[in-house]
Design an enzyme around this catalytic site. Structure first.
Site, PDB file in Angstrom:
ATOM      1  N   ASP A  85       0.752  34.420  17.019  1.00 12.64           N
ATOM      2  CA  ASP A  85       2.279  34.345  17.179  1.00 12.64           C
ATOM      3  C   ASP A  85       2.716  32.780  17.051  1.00 12.64           C
ATOM      4  OD1 ASP A  85       4.652  35.506  18.155  1.00 12.64           O
ATOM      5  OD2 ASP A  85       4.291  34.984  20.018  1.00 12.64           O
ATOM      6  N   HIS A  86       3.735  32.947  16.136  1.00 10.25           N
ATOM      7  CA  HIS A  86       4.445  31.515  16.019  1.00 10.25           C
ATOM      8  C   HIS A  86       3.552  30.367  15.491  1.00 10.25           C
ATOM      9  CE1 HIS A  86       8.732  32.673  17.150  1.00 10.25           C
ATOM     10  NE2 HIS A  86       8.031  33.472  18.275  1.00 10.25           N
ATOM     11  N   GLY A 179      12.152  34.332  26.013  1.00  8.84           N
ATOM     12  CA  GLY A 179      12.247  34.106  27.549  1.00  8.84           C
ATOM     13  C   GLY A 179      13.000  34.988  28.070  1.00  8.84           C
ATOM     14  N   HIS A 207      11.558  39.760  18.145  1.00  8.32           N
ATOM     15  CA  HIS A 207      10.981  38.811  19.094  1.00  8.32           C
ATOM     16  C   HIS A 207      11.846  38.876  20.233  1.00  8.32           C
ATOM     17  CE1 HIS A 207       7.750  36.349  16.929  1.00  8.32           C
ATOM     18  NE2 HIS A 207       8.217  37.252  16.018  1.00  8.32           N
ATOM     19  N   SER A 210      11.481  40.748  25.929  1.00  8.54           N
ATOM     20  CA  SER A 210      11.593  40.784  27.288  1.00  8.54           C
ATOM     21  C   SER A 210      12.875  40.727  27.936  1.00  8.54           C
ATOM     22  CB  SER A 210      10.596  39.752  27.896  1.00  8.54           C
ATOM     23  OG  SER A 210       9.356  39.880  27.677  1.00  8.54           O
ATOM     24  N   VAL A 230       6.432  41.197  23.187  1.00 12.31           N
ATOM     25  CA  VAL A 230       6.514  41.147  24.599  1.00 12.31           C
ATOM     26  C   VAL A 230       5.550  40.179  25.157  1.00 12.31           C
ATOM     27  CG1 VAL A 230       6.596  42.408  26.730  1.00 12.31           C
ATOM     28  CG2 VAL A 230       7.494  43.553  24.549  1.00 12.31           C
ATOM     29  N   THR A 232       6.914  37.438  27.978  1.00  9.45           N
ATOM     30  CA  THR A 232       7.669  36.835  29.231  1.00  9.45           C
ATOM     31  C   THR A 232       7.528  38.102  30.507  1.00  9.45           C
ATOM     32  OG1 THR A 232       9.241  35.619  28.165  1.00  9.45           O
ATOM     33  CG2 THR A 232       9.564  35.911  30.445  1.00  9.45           C
TER      34      THR A 232
HETATM   35 ZN   LIG Z   1       8.600  34.950  19.126  1.00  9.45          ZN
END
Ligand SMILES: [Zn+2]
Length: 287
Positions: A85-86, A179, A207, A210, A230, A232
């Protein structure tokens, strides 16, 4: 079942107007919790590590081994995709080297031309090994101080160019934020999603999954979002369940302090949340 890449799974999701969830792991308990949710619902599942989580756990090779060995130990039979991820350029290259099934190259902080060039390089390296690639156009907001009320919107022309660079899926900003969502958040931009989805036919990635209301997520999926990240929310439910266990004094009863007992409610809470999101996303059972 051994691990698989994400290309066919997400292509089928876009065509079938459903999504497959992408859940971040941080340790053994998270890994077990996420895999259990996939197995119990009999659906494919993507488990991912951020660069920070991989560093915390001891590196990409360890993370991949952890997932591989846990899949084996738990007799997981559903398809599992191990994803970065990222990732920055170096991390994406390292994960391709190590043998992840899928990597995200996030070049959003680079000038667009460089993001495009590096995405092409990563795609070539990854595809040579049968590894899927997620690219990111624009930036996904992430202020958690309540000041940012709207996430960024991806530029359609840039998105088209990036999709043409050959990634298997594309993360797009449509007002989503990483976040916890601020109270003044303006919601997803379905106008921008419609513009993007009309010209980009590869699966689109949402992205910051959450805290987006269920109705908005379901609508976005119907319009072309095929992967929902998902992270956070799993952290929040784990913390809440663990806090309740301790506040109830259960760690002080018998051997309640044993980590196998102490972490059990939080682990179960993650499994429950992931199963719930799989239902939201409409992920169909593996035949
Ligand atoms: Zn992301």
């Amino acid at each position: 079942m051994s691990l698989v890449n994400g290309t066919e799974i997400f292509k089928a999701a876009r065509e079938g107007h459903y999504a497959v969830g992408a859940f971040n792991t941080n340790n053994l308990e998270w890994t077990r919790a996420i895999l259990a949710a996939g197995q119990e619902t009999n659906t494919p599942i993507l488990i991912q590590t951020s660069m920070g989580a991989a560093k915390y756990m001891g590196g990409y090779e360890l993370c991949l081994n952890l997932v591989e060995q846990t899949v084996k130990a738990m007799n997981i039979t559903v398809p599992v995709i191990m994803h970065l991820d990222h990732g920055n350029y170096e991390a994406a290259k390292e994960c391709i080297e190590v043998g992840y099934n899928s990597v995200m190259f996030d070049g959003h902080d680079l000038p667009f031309a460089e993001n495009l060039e590096k995405t092409k390089e990563i795609v070539a390296l990854a595809h040579a090994k049968g590894i899927s690639v997620e690219a990111e156009v624009g930036s996904i907001g992430g202020e958690e101080d309540g000041i940012v009320g709207a996430g960024e919107l991806a530029d359609v022309e840039e998105a088209k160019q990036l999709a043409a660079a050959g990634p298997d899926y594309l993360a797009v900003g449509i007002g989503n934020i990483h976040g916890v969502y601020p109270a003044n958040w303006k919601g997803l931009s379905f106008e921008r999603l419609e513009e993007l989805a009309s010209v980009i036919k590869i699966p689109l990635v949402l992205h910051g999954g959450s805290g987006i209301p269920k109705e908005q997520i379901i609508k976005a999926i119907s319009m072309g979002i095929s992967k929902v990240n998902v992270n956070t929310e799993c952290q929040l439910v784990f913390a809440k369940a663990t806090r309740e266990y301790i506040e109830a004094g259960k760690d002080q009863q018998g051997k309640g302090f044993d980590p196998r007992k102490l972490f059990a409610p939080g682990t179960q809470a993650i499994t429950d949340l992931v199963k719930d999101r799989i239902e939201w996303f409409g992920t169909p059972e593996v035949k």
